[in-house]
Design an enzyme around this catalytic site. Sequence first.
Site, mmCIF file in Angstrom:
data_model
loop_
_atom_site.group_PDB
_atom_site.id
_atom_site.type_symbol
_atom_site.label_atom_id
_atom_site.label_comp_id
_atom_site.label_asym_id
_atom_site.label_seq_id
_atom_site.Cartn_x
_atom_site.Cartn_y
_atom_site.Cartn_z
ATOM 1 N N GLY A 12 0.981 -13.422 7.810
ATOM 2 C CA GLY A 12 1.682 -12.399 7.945
ATOM 3 C C GLY A 12 2.288 -11.730 8.837
ATOM 4 O O GLY A 12 2.820 -12.417 9.630
ATOM 5 N N TYR A 149 -7.883 1.651 1.619
ATOM 6 C CA TYR A 149 -6.827 1.039 2.364
ATOM 7 C C TYR A 149 -5.855 2.089 2.999
ATOM 8 O O TYR A 149 -5.829 2.196 4.200
ATOM 9 C CB TYR A 149 -5.951 -0.035 1.510
ATOM 10 C CG TYR A 149 -4.809 -0.633 2.491
ATOM 11 C CD1 TYR A 149 -5.114 -1.764 3.111
ATOM 12 C CD2 TYR A 149 -3.758 0.056 2.281
ATOM 13 C CE1 TYR A 149 -4.212 -2.410 4.108
ATOM 14 C CE2 TYR A 149 -2.415 -0.442 3.206
ATOM 15 C CZ TYR A 149 -3.040 -1.813 3.950
ATOM 16 O OH TYR A 149 -1.722 -2.185 4.963
#
Length: 265
Positions: A12, A149
């Site tokens: 990523g 998150y």
Amino acid sequence: MGKIVITGSAGGIGQATRERLVRDGHEVIGVDLRDAEVIADLSTAEGRGAMIDAVAAASGGRIDGLVAGAGISGPDPAEVVSINYFGAVATIAGLRPLLVNGADPSAVAVSSNSSTAMPDLPEDLVDACLGDDEAEARALAGTEPIVAYAASKLALARWVRRTAVGPDWAGSRIRLNAVAPGLIDTPMTADMIEVVLSLGDLYPIPQERAGRPEEVANLLAFLLSPEAGFFCGSVVFMDGGSDAALNADAWPASPRGSRPSPAVS
């Protein structure tokens, strides 16, 4: 050229940042669960301590830059909190002694625009993170990884702003900032991009696309560079306009109450 540590370097944004920095001639020490110079699990205190020792050995006791980018989005909310907040903070604080020895040192944490895009985040969870109570934060993480998150990333951004201006950072000539990416086309988001792009006013993206990891890597490379020397405690949103569309009038905001006007030039 500098010596820079990247956590979450195997995929990523971390991988894209590694490639950008290596292309620029920097030495990169990657930290991840695989395919990295330092293999480490940042979900536990033991893993974080082992990582700090390993990076110190690999770097010879000096680094010039740090990207705290390791993070997960699920499936276990408690694990999300442990890695995204406590792992990041332990990384930044634990590697600070190596940054002290570096040239024009800079550290950047990877937060998220979910910190401002998701309403009604659990402040008790954010407070437990900022209070350095990992056991309590894990207990408060709930059952929804997406909420854990966002809350963990909000706590991380607040920690950066509180910490960056102190004597151990700005007072020691070490820059500390954060970036808050939006929807970025990475393996972590591959299955949700079309759904997110269809949410309309619930999660607007005025540019009508996902970002690219290389775009975030370019921003991180800049913040690590001497050209970003006057950044201190900033949280830089890079999200195609989502935060501006959702929170146009929320920030900047005049503080409540009175305080002396700062001298500016």
